[in-house]
Design a protein around this motif. Structure first.
Motif, PDB file in Angstrom:
ATOM      1  N   LEU A  11       0.832  -1.188   0.000  1.00 43.55           N
ATOM      2  CA  LEU A  11       0.000   0.000   0.000  1.00 43.55           C
ATOM      3  C   LEU A  11       0.877   1.252   0.000  1.00 43.55           C
ATOM      4  O   LEU A  11       1.893   1.319   0.661  1.00 43.55           O
ATOM      5  CB  LEU A  11      -0.897   0.013   1.240  1.00 43.55           C
ATOM      6  CG  LEU A  11      -2.103  -0.908   1.151  1.00 43.55           C
ATOM      7  CD1 LEU A  11      -2.772  -1.011   2.492  1.00 43.55           C
ATOM      8  CD2 LEU A  11      -3.088  -0.411   0.112  1.00 43.55           C
ATOM      9  N   GLY A  12       0.450   2.272  -0.719  1.00 42.63           N
ATOM     10  CA  GLY A  12       1.210   3.506  -0.775  1.00 42.63           C
ATOM     11  C   GLY A  12       2.460   3.317  -1.617  1.00 42.63           C
ATOM     12  O   GLY A  12       2.602   2.384  -2.367  1.00 42.63           O
ATOM     13  N   ALA A  17      13.123   0.562   1.932  1.00 42.04           N
ATOM     14  CA  ALA A  17      14.194   1.536   2.082  1.00 42.04           C
ATOM     15  C   ALA A  17      13.644   2.915   2.406  1.00 42.04           C
ATOM     16  O   ALA A  17      14.222   3.660   3.200  1.00 42.04           O
ATOM     17  CB  ALA A  17      15.018   1.594   0.803  1.00 42.04           C
ATOM     18  N   LEU A  18      12.501   3.246   1.802  1.00 42.48           N
ATOM     19  CA  LEU A  18      11.874   4.529   2.098  1.00 42.48           C
ATOM     20  C   LEU A  18      11.437   4.578   3.543  1.00 42.48           C
ATOM     21  O   LEU A  18      11.637   5.558   4.245  1.00 42.48           O
ATOM     22  CB  LEU A  18      10.670   4.746   1.170  1.00 42.48           C
ATOM     23  CG  LEU A  18       9.797   5.983   1.457  1.00 42.48           C
ATOM     24  CD1 LEU A  18      10.629   7.251   1.306  1.00 42.48           C
ATOM     25  CD2 LEU A  18       8.605   6.015   0.518  1.00 42.48           C
ATOM     26  N   GLN A  19      10.855   3.466   4.017  1.00 40.95           N
ATOM     27  CA  GLN A  19      10.395   3.433   5.389  1.00 40.95           C
ATOM     28  C   GLN A  19      11.542   3.572   6.374  1.00 40.95           C
ATOM     29  O   GLN A  19      11.386   4.108   7.457  1.00 40.95           O
ATOM     30  CB  GLN A  19       9.665   2.110   5.658  1.00 40.95           C
ATOM     31  CG  GLN A  19       8.303   2.045   5.056  1.00 40.95           C
ATOM     32  CD  GLN A  19       7.326   2.960   5.747  1.00 40.95           C
ATOM     33  OE1 GLN A  19       7.702   3.840   6.513  1.00 40.95           O
ATOM     34  NE2 GLN A  19       6.062   2.781   5.485  1.00 40.95           N
ATOM     35  N   GLY A 303       3.277   1.291   4.408  1.00 46.78           N
ATOM     36  CA  GLY A 303       3.758   2.411   3.626  1.00 46.78           C
ATOM     37  C   GLY A 303       3.311   3.729   4.236  1.00 46.78           C
ATOM     38  O   GLY A 303       2.627   3.751   5.265  1.00 46.78           O
ATOM     39  N   PRO A 304       3.660   4.835   3.624  1.00 49.06           N
ATOM     40  CA  PRO A 304       3.280   6.122   4.209  1.00 49.06           C
ATOM     41  C   PRO A 304       1.776   6.222   4.445  1.00 49.06           C
ATOM     42  O   PRO A 304       0.980   6.009   3.541  1.00 49.06           O
ATOM     43  CB  PRO A 304       3.739   7.128   3.145  1.00 49.06           C
ATOM     44  CG  PRO A 304       4.844   6.433   2.425  1.00 49.06           C
ATOM     45  CD  PRO A 304       4.446   4.981   2.398  1.00 49.06           C
ATOM     46  N   ILE A 305       1.406   6.535   5.676  1.00 49.12           N
ATOM     47  CA  ILE A 305       0.007   6.816   5.986  1.00 49.12           C
ATOM     48  C   ILE A 305      -0.301   8.194   5.424  1.00 49.12           C
ATOM     49  O   ILE A 305       0.492   9.127   5.557  1.00 49.12           O
ATOM     50  CB  ILE A 305      -0.219   6.780   7.515  1.00 49.12           C
ATOM     51  CG1 ILE A 305       0.166   5.408   8.082  1.00 49.12           C
ATOM     52  CG2 ILE A 305      -1.678   7.123   7.842  1.00 49.12           C
ATOM     53  CD1 ILE A 305      -0.535   4.234   7.449  1.00 49.12           C
ATOM     54  N   THR A 319       7.361   7.618   9.377  1.00 52.02           N
ATOM     55  CA  THR A 319       8.233   6.872  10.288  1.00 52.02           C
ATOM     56  C   THR A 319       8.206   5.395   9.928  1.00 52.02           C
ATOM     57  O   THR A 319       7.303   4.921   9.254  1.00 52.02           O
ATOM     58  CB  THR A 319       7.785   7.027  11.757  1.00 52.02           C
ATOM     59  OG1 THR A 319       6.458   6.473  11.903  1.00 52.02           O
ATOM     60  CG2 THR A 319       7.776   8.480  12.182  1.00 52.02           C
ATOM     61  N   THR A 320       9.199   4.680  10.402  1.00 51.36           N
ATOM     62  CA  THR A 320       9.166   3.225  10.323  1.00 51.36           C
ATOM     63  C   THR A 320       8.410   2.736  11.546  1.00 51.36           C
ATOM     64  O   THR A 320       8.911   2.826  12.668  1.00 51.36           O
ATOM     65  CB  THR A 320      10.590   2.654  10.308  1.00 51.36           C
ATOM     66  OG1 THR A 320      11.310   3.236   9.227  1.00 51.36           O
ATOM     67  CG2 THR A 320      10.562   1.143  10.148  1.00 51.36           C
ATOM     68  N   HIS A 321       7.205   2.254  11.353  1.00 52.76           N
ATOM     69  CA  HIS A 321       6.316   1.952  12.469  1.00 52.76           C
ATOM     70  C   HIS A 321       6.957   1.027  13.495  1.00 52.76           C
ATOM     71  O   HIS A 321       6.841   1.240  14.707  1.00 52.76           O
ATOM     72  CB  HIS A 321       5.023   1.307  11.961  1.00 52.76           C
ATOM     73  CG  HIS A 321       4.270   2.150  10.990  1.00 52.76           C
ATOM     74  ND1 HIS A 321       3.212   1.666  10.256  1.00 52.76           N
ATOM     75  CD2 HIS A 321       4.422   3.441  10.615  1.00 52.76           C
ATOM     76  CE1 HIS A 321       2.736   2.619   9.492  1.00 52.76           C
ATOM     77  NE2 HIS A 321       3.456   3.705   9.674  1.00 52.76           N
ATOM     78  N   GLN A 322       7.610  -0.013  13.025  1.00 49.39           N
ATOM     79  CA  GLN A 322       8.137  -1.017  13.950  1.00 49.39           C
ATOM     80  C   GLN A 322       9.339  -0.489  14.737  1.00 49.39           C
ATOM     81  O   GLN A 322       9.558  -0.900  15.873  1.00 49.39           O
ATOM     82  CB  GLN A 322       8.507  -2.287  13.181  1.00 49.39           C
ATOM     83  CG  GLN A 322       7.320  -3.001  12.544  1.00 49.39           C
ATOM     84  CD  GLN A 322       6.885  -2.375  11.216  1.00 49.39           C
ATOM     85  OE1 GLN A 322       7.532  -1.445  10.704  1.00 49.39           O
ATOM     86  NE2 GLN A 322       5.800  -2.870  10.645  1.00 49.39           N
ATOM     87  N   THR A 323      10.105   0.419  14.143  1.00 45.61           N
ATOM     88  CA  THR A 323      11.222   1.019  14.870  1.00 45.61           C
ATOM     89  C   THR A 323      10.700   1.833  16.047  1.00 45.61           C
ATOM     90  O   THR A 323      11.158   1.687  17.190  1.00 45.61           O
ATOM     91  CB  THR A 323      12.059   1.930  13.946  1.00 45.61           C
ATOM     92  OG1 THR A 323      12.539   1.169  12.845  1.00 45.61           O
ATOM     93  CG2 THR A 323      13.239   2.523  14.692  1.00 45.61           C
ATOM     94  N   VAL A 324       9.740   2.698  15.766  1.00 44.10           N
ATOM     95  CA  VAL A 324       9.162   3.525  16.822  1.00 44.10           C
ATOM     96  C   VAL A 324       8.481   2.646  17.870  1.00 44.10           C
ATOM     97  O   VAL A 324       8.633   2.856  19.084  1.00 44.10           O
ATOM     98  CB  VAL A 324       8.165   4.544  16.238  1.00 44.10           C
ATOM     99  CG1 VAL A 324       7.549   5.381  17.344  1.00 44.10           C
ATOM    100  CG2 VAL A 324       8.854   5.438  15.211  1.00 44.10           C
TER     101      VAL A 324
END
Length: 372
Positions: A11-12, A17-19, A303-305, A319-324
């Protein structure tokens, strides 16, 4: 597409790499100060080395407060690959037979259970009995009874139980929640959550009742259920639901293809949601109030929300959701930090009670009263 995770990944404009790109100049507005290296680091073992386990592992490379240090898998070749890729020592590698010995390993603080839904209950309880903090993917269990047993086991063992509600830390999501709390939408009247994709491989575990606990509702549907609660700021008091099944071969007894469900909230607000394995292009949240609205699409993907409100586009950084998520979980475990929206086992049990009620309403055709 063969899985929810493939669906969400695509999605998105979502190259990993972008994330994983660094985000500068935004530390003050993140839920956690990602510039801080002080304090203990949460040492995590991942149980279940599938595609989402890999995504979490890659995201943790950028964590400041959490580190991947161990693995649990029934596939020796995967363990060997992960050892090489992430520098994991042999003493921190386990299979499902010898896993309980992790209790004697002081170099692991927490185990992140990323396995099929039907295995979560027993595995989290094993983690708790080993004296390790438990992190579990959502849905946390296949029903509320099992979920509560997991909560009770972790409390009895004196360990934390956290659930992978990554959206609870996503910046645009948090901005909508902030606006709602500030009254910028006025009185909330309505929420819509659409979550679905066309599932592929009919032999995968998500279409196996014993492993999944159900169909789309036990997979993609959790996003609309949980989203309805954090977007409106209320817990439902009644549920109605309708199931539609067009392919009885792929979606066998106990595996739902499409369920539409409705919630009623104490304020009088309502929600209308859909969970499906038979339609693509569904990842949308819409919140409507007397003074404004919020629309998010994609609303929960990797992907980007993207989103907008009556005041304009939401422009919080990607942001990278899982990192945060993992850094925030470290702060919750070590510092007692309280997230804007809870991510603990009690929060997850509420969602499981709603799943139970949705299935009951779909089966009986009746309105089901709920008390969370």
């Amino acid at each position: 597409m063969n899985s929810r995770r493939n669906f969400l990944q695509k999605l998105g404009v979502t190259a990993l790499a972008l994330q994983l790109a660094p985000i500068a100049g935004w530390a003050d507005s993140l839920p956690n100060d990602h510039g801080a290296d002080e304090g203990p680091v949460l040492r995590v073992a991942i149980m279940g080395l599938g595609s989402y386990g890999e995504r979490v592992a890659e995201a943790m490379r950028s964590c400041k407060k959490a580190k991947l240090v161990g693995v649990v898998s029934g596939t020796p070749s995967k363990i060997k690959t992960w050892q090489s890729r992430y520098g994991i020592p042999a003493k921190n590698c386990y299979n499902y037979e010898n896993f309980d010995a992790i209790k004697n390993n002081p170099d692991i603080d927490a185990v992140y259970v990323i396995t099929p839904n039907g295995l979560h209950h027993d595995e989290v309880i094993r983690v708790a009995k080993a004296g390790k903090h438990a992190i579990c993917e959502k849905p946390m269990a296949i029903n509320a009874k099992e979920g509560q047993e997991m909560v009770d086991a972790c409390k009895a063992a004196g360990v934390k139980l956290l659930v992978g509600y990554r959206m609870h830390f996503e910046p645009k999501t948090l901005e909508v929640i902030r606006m709602r709390k500030a009254g910028e939408f006025g009185k909330i009247k309505f929420f819509q959550g659409l979550c679905g994709f066309t599932i592929g491989d009919p032999t995968q575990w998500r279409l196996n009742k014993q492993l999944s606990g159900g169909g789309s509702m036990m997979d993609i549907g959790i996003y609309a259920i949980n989203g309805s609660r954090y977007m409106t700021g209320e817990d439902p008091v009644w549920v109605t639901a309708q199931e539609t099944k067009t392919d009885h071969i792929k979606f066998k007894e106990g595996i739902d293809e499409t369920i539409q469900f409705q919630f009623g909230f104490p304020s009088g607000a309502t929600a209308s949601c859909l969970s499906t394995y038979a339609m693509n292009n569904l990842d949308r949240f819409f919140l409507d109030g007397t003074d404004g609205f919020a629309e998010m699409q994609p609303s929960t993907g990797y992907g980007p929300i993207m989103g907008r409100t009556h005041k304009g586009e939401l422009n919080q950084p990607i942001t990278t959701h899982q990192t945060v998520q993992m850094d925030e979980m470290a702060a919750i475990i070590f510092e007692g930090k309280q997230p804007v929206v809870p991510i603990d086992g009690d929060e997850a049990v509420k969602d499981l009670k709603l799943i139970d009620a949705i299935y009951r309403a779909a089966k009986t055709g009746e309105k089901v009263e709920v008390k969370l």
